[in-house]
Motif scaffolding. Structure first.
Motif, PDB file in Angstrom:
ATOM      1  N   ASP A 209      18.181  30.506  82.497  1.00 27.82           N
ATOM      2  CA  ASP A 209      18.986  30.764  81.269  1.00 27.82           C
ATOM      3  C   ASP A 209      18.896  31.922  80.981  1.00 27.82           C
ATOM      4  O   ASP A 209      19.734  32.556  80.289  1.00 27.82           O
ATOM      5  CB  ASP A 209      18.649  29.604  80.089  1.00 27.82           C
ATOM      6  CG  ASP A 209      19.580  29.401  79.113  1.00 27.82           C
ATOM      7  OD1 ASP A 209      20.820  29.950  79.141  1.00 27.82           O
ATOM      8  OD2 ASP A 209      19.317  28.752  78.329  1.00 27.82           O
ATOM      9  N   ASP A 210      17.779  32.465  80.853  1.00 30.24           N
ATOM     10  CA  ASP A 210      17.414  33.892  80.103  1.00 30.24           C
ATOM     11  C   ASP A 210      18.395  34.888  80.780  1.00 30.24           C
ATOM     12  O   ASP A 210      18.689  35.799  80.315  1.00 30.24           O
ATOM     13  CB  ASP A 210      16.054  34.338  80.200  1.00 30.24           C
ATOM     14  CG  ASP A 210      15.179  33.597  79.152  1.00 30.24           C
ATOM     15  OD1 ASP A 210      15.555  32.991  78.367  1.00 30.24           O
ATOM     16  OD2 ASP A 210      13.895  33.593  79.246  1.00 30.24           O
TER      17      ASP A 210
ATOM     18  N   ALA B 294      21.778  34.532  79.664  1.00 34.32           N
ATOM     19  CA  ALA B 294      22.012  35.130  78.617  1.00 34.32           C
ATOM     20  C   ALA B 294      21.905  36.630  78.274  1.00 34.32           C
ATOM     21  O   ALA B 294      22.335  37.239  77.110  1.00 34.32           O
ATOM     22  CB  ALA B 294      21.017  34.463  77.590  1.00 34.32           C
TER      23      ALA B 294
ATOM     24  N   VAL C 148      21.869  25.798  85.767  1.00 35.39           N
ATOM     25  CA  VAL C 148      20.752  26.578  85.073  1.00 35.39           C
ATOM     26  C   VAL C 148      19.406  25.525  84.945  1.00 35.39           C
ATOM     27  O   VAL C 148      19.620  24.301  84.852  1.00 35.39           O
ATOM     28  CB  VAL C 148      21.221  26.667  83.573  1.00 35.39           C
ATOM     29  CG1 VAL C 148      20.033  27.131  82.740  1.00 35.39           C
ATOM     30  CG2 VAL C 148      22.403  27.314  83.444  1.00 35.39           C
TER      31      VAL C 148
ATOM     32  N   TYR D 238      10.738  26.681  75.763  1.00 37.02           N
ATOM     33  CA  TYR D 238      12.211  26.294  76.337  1.00 37.02           C
ATOM     34  C   TYR D 238      12.290  24.728  76.658  1.00 37.02           C
ATOM     35  O   TYR D 238      13.169  24.112  76.058  1.00 37.02           O
ATOM     36  CB  TYR D 238      12.441  27.277  77.528  1.00 37.02           C
ATOM     37  CG  TYR D 238      13.766  27.254  78.056  1.00 37.02           C
ATOM     38  CD1 TYR D 238      15.145  27.717  77.384  1.00 37.02           C
ATOM     39  CD2 TYR D 238      14.037  26.219  79.135  1.00 37.02           C
ATOM     40  CE1 TYR D 238      16.032  27.528  78.010  1.00 37.02           C
ATOM     41  CE2 TYR D 238      15.411  26.264  79.651  1.00 37.02           C
ATOM     42  CZ  TYR D 238      16.392  26.959  79.315  1.00 37.02           C
ATOM     43  OH  TYR D 238      17.751  26.702  79.770  1.00 37.02           O
ATOM     44  N   ASN D 239      11.190  24.428  77.597  1.00 36.08           N
ATOM     45  CA  ASN D 239      11.278  23.163  77.921  1.00 36.08           C
ATOM     46  C   ASN D 239       9.837  22.813  78.486  1.00 36.08           C
ATOM     47  O   ASN D 239       9.057  23.536  78.599  1.00 36.08           O
ATOM     48  CB  ASN D 239      12.380  22.533  78.854  1.00 36.08           C
ATOM     49  CG  ASN D 239      12.419  23.289  80.141  1.00 36.08           C
ATOM     50  OD1 ASN D 239      11.639  23.970  80.616  1.00 36.08           O
ATOM     51  ND2 ASN D 239      13.470  23.410  80.799  1.00 36.08           N
TER      52      ASN D 239
ATOM     53  N   PRO E 247      15.965  24.030  74.911  1.00 38.87           N
ATOM     54  CA  PRO E 247      16.553  24.365  76.149  1.00 38.87           C
ATOM     55  C   PRO E 247      17.661  25.170  76.067  1.00 38.87           C
ATOM     56  O   PRO E 247      18.588  24.995  76.646  1.00 38.87           O
ATOM     57  CB  PRO E 247      16.640  23.281  76.752  1.00 38.87           C
ATOM     58  CG  PRO E 247      16.857  22.260  75.991  1.00 38.87           C
ATOM     59  CD  PRO E 247      16.112  22.599  74.739  1.00 38.87           C
ATOM     60  N   SER E 248      17.825  26.274  75.233  1.00 38.78           N
ATOM     61  CA  SER E 248      18.744  27.163  75.359  1.00 38.78           C
ATOM     62  C   SER E 248      18.612  28.497  74.681  1.00 38.78           C
ATOM     63  O   SER E 248      17.826  28.639  73.692  1.00 38.78           O
ATOM     64  CB  SER E 248      20.054  26.816  74.133  1.00 38.78           C
ATOM     65  OG  SER E 248      21.008  27.828  73.746  1.00 38.78           O
ATOM     66  N   SER E 249      18.881  29.423  75.736  1.00 36.83           N
ATOM     67  CA  SER E 249      18.285  30.636  75.432  1.00 36.83           C
ATOM     68  C   SER E 249      18.630  31.456  74.189  1.00 36.83           C
ATOM     69  O   SER E 249      17.728  31.966  73.467  1.00 36.83           O
ATOM     70  CB  SER E 249      18.529  31.841  76.712  1.00 36.83           C
ATOM     71  OG  SER E 249      18.040  32.896  76.636  1.00 36.83           O
ATOM     72  N   THR E 250      19.857  31.303  73.869  1.00 38.69           N
ATOM     73  CA  THR E 250      20.255  31.817  72.546  1.00 38.69           C
ATOM     74  C   THR E 250      19.772  30.963  71.211  1.00 38.69           C
ATOM     75  O   THR E 250      19.516  31.694  70.232  1.00 38.69           O
ATOM     76  CB  THR E 250      21.872  31.971  72.593  1.00 38.69           C
ATOM     77  OG1 THR E 250      22.422  30.449  72.567  1.00 38.69           O
ATOM     78  CG2 THR E 250      22.513  32.616  73.619  1.00 38.69           C
ATOM     79  N   ALA E 251      19.847  29.702  71.354  1.00 42.41           N
ATOM     80  CA  ALA E 251      19.116  28.704  70.203  1.00 42.41           C
ATOM     81  C   ALA E 251      17.813  29.037  70.208  1.00 42.41           C
ATOM     82  O   ALA E 251      17.200  28.918  69.273  1.00 42.41           O
ATOM     83  CB  ALA E 251      19.567  27.064  70.330  1.00 42.41           C
TER      84      ALA E 251
END
Length: 303
Positions: A100-101, A104, A126, A195-196, A223-227
């Motif tokens: 994810d990184d 993003a 992802v 992240y997770n 588990p969301s790079s932006t969040a």
């Protein structure tokens, strides 16, 4: 010779994890699927599917699964190459696994020109950078971005570059939770952002330097790079963030680096099957050529 109907039944069960779901995919009864898989097992002399919930392939089954998936990809590539790009279907689809990184930050910037020029659409899967190569191994993607250095049989691995991670928090968060310093006691109380459960960047550092495992302190899984970055901006916790997403925040004082001597460089590699379709081969060439500059740019523009 392998029986095509039996192989289709086995492939459907292995990919769906269920005889019932396999029956729906093939538009036949579950009993017919069972009979075909049993006949295939008898002819090969090996148990291929462990009948559990969900069903899973045995070691012999995994060998057959990889062969059938690889054969299917080759057939799809051949058909697409022979039929060409028509007005009704001008784009070539590629399945790629990424962390994810990377998605993003630098990935789309590195491949956007290739996607537009070659008329490629990508279906991205992802997962954590330590897990994406398993998707390639399972035949679910044609290429992946991973931390795994060694390619599996039939694949090629090429280094892309590295992403640098730092442990950061807002000044307000640091004053609230680390007023007496970063130590075992304060870390037991301060919420972390992770992240997770597959992400070990944060947990490995805390375990190595302070002897605390993840059960010893409160933590968010986001588990969301932006969040993930937003959670740190909002003061919900502290965590490991790549330089690209940190940007100028350390210079402006919006964030603080909590462990300056413990930033981590994650080496990333591009894995793909040796036999590539022309679009994937072009994407690979451009990826290897452009990714390092975009990944280096993230550090040069940040620090």
């Amino acid at each position: 010779m392998l029986n095509s109907k039996q192989c289709d039944a086995f492939l459907a069960v292995a990919e769906t994890g269920s005889f019932d779901l396999a029956a729906e995919r093939l538009c036949i009864t579950a009993s017919a699927v069972t009979m075909r898989v049993q006949s295939l097992e008898k002819s090969l002399g090996h148990l291929l599917i462990v009948r559990e919930r969900p069903c899973r392939a045995t070691q012999a089954g995994l060998s057959l699964l990889h062969y059938l998936q690889h054969t299917r990809r080759l057939e799809q590539n051949l058909l697409q190459d022979l039929t060409g790009q028509t007005p009704e279907s001008p784009f070539y689809q590629l399945n790629i696994a990424t962390n994810d990184d990377s998605l993003a930050t630098w990935l789309l910037r590195a491949i956007r020109e290739t996607l537009l020029r070659e008329k490629i659409v990508v279906h991205l899967k992802v997962d954590d950078q330590t897990q994406t190569h398993h998707l390639l191994e399972a035949g679910l993607v044609s290429a992946c971005i991973t931390t795994e250095q060694q390619p599996m049989k039939g694949c090629v691995a090429k280094r892309l570059g590295c992403m640098n991670y730092r442990m950061v928090a807002t000044p307000e968060f640091s004053r609230r939770w680390f007023a007496q310093g970063l130590n075992r006691q304060s870390l037991r109380m301060a919420p972390a952002v992770i992240y997770n459960d597959k992400d070990h960047l944060h947990t490995d550092i805390i375990l190595e330097k302070f002897g605390l495992n993840i059960e010893s302190y409160p933590h968010h899984f986001i588990p969301s790079s932006t969040a993930f970055v937003e959670a740190i901006e909002f003061g919900l916790g502290f965590g490991m963030v790549p330089d690209y997403q940190i940007g100028q925040r350390l210079h402006t004082g919006e964030w603080l680096e909590l462990l300056p001597d413990s930033h981590i460089n994650i080496q990333l590699y591009w894995h793909h099957w040796k036999q590539q379709s022309p679009p994937l081969a072009q994407l690979t060439r451009d990826m290897i050529d452009k990714a390092p500059s975009y990944m280096n740019q993230q550090m040069n523009t940040s620090f």
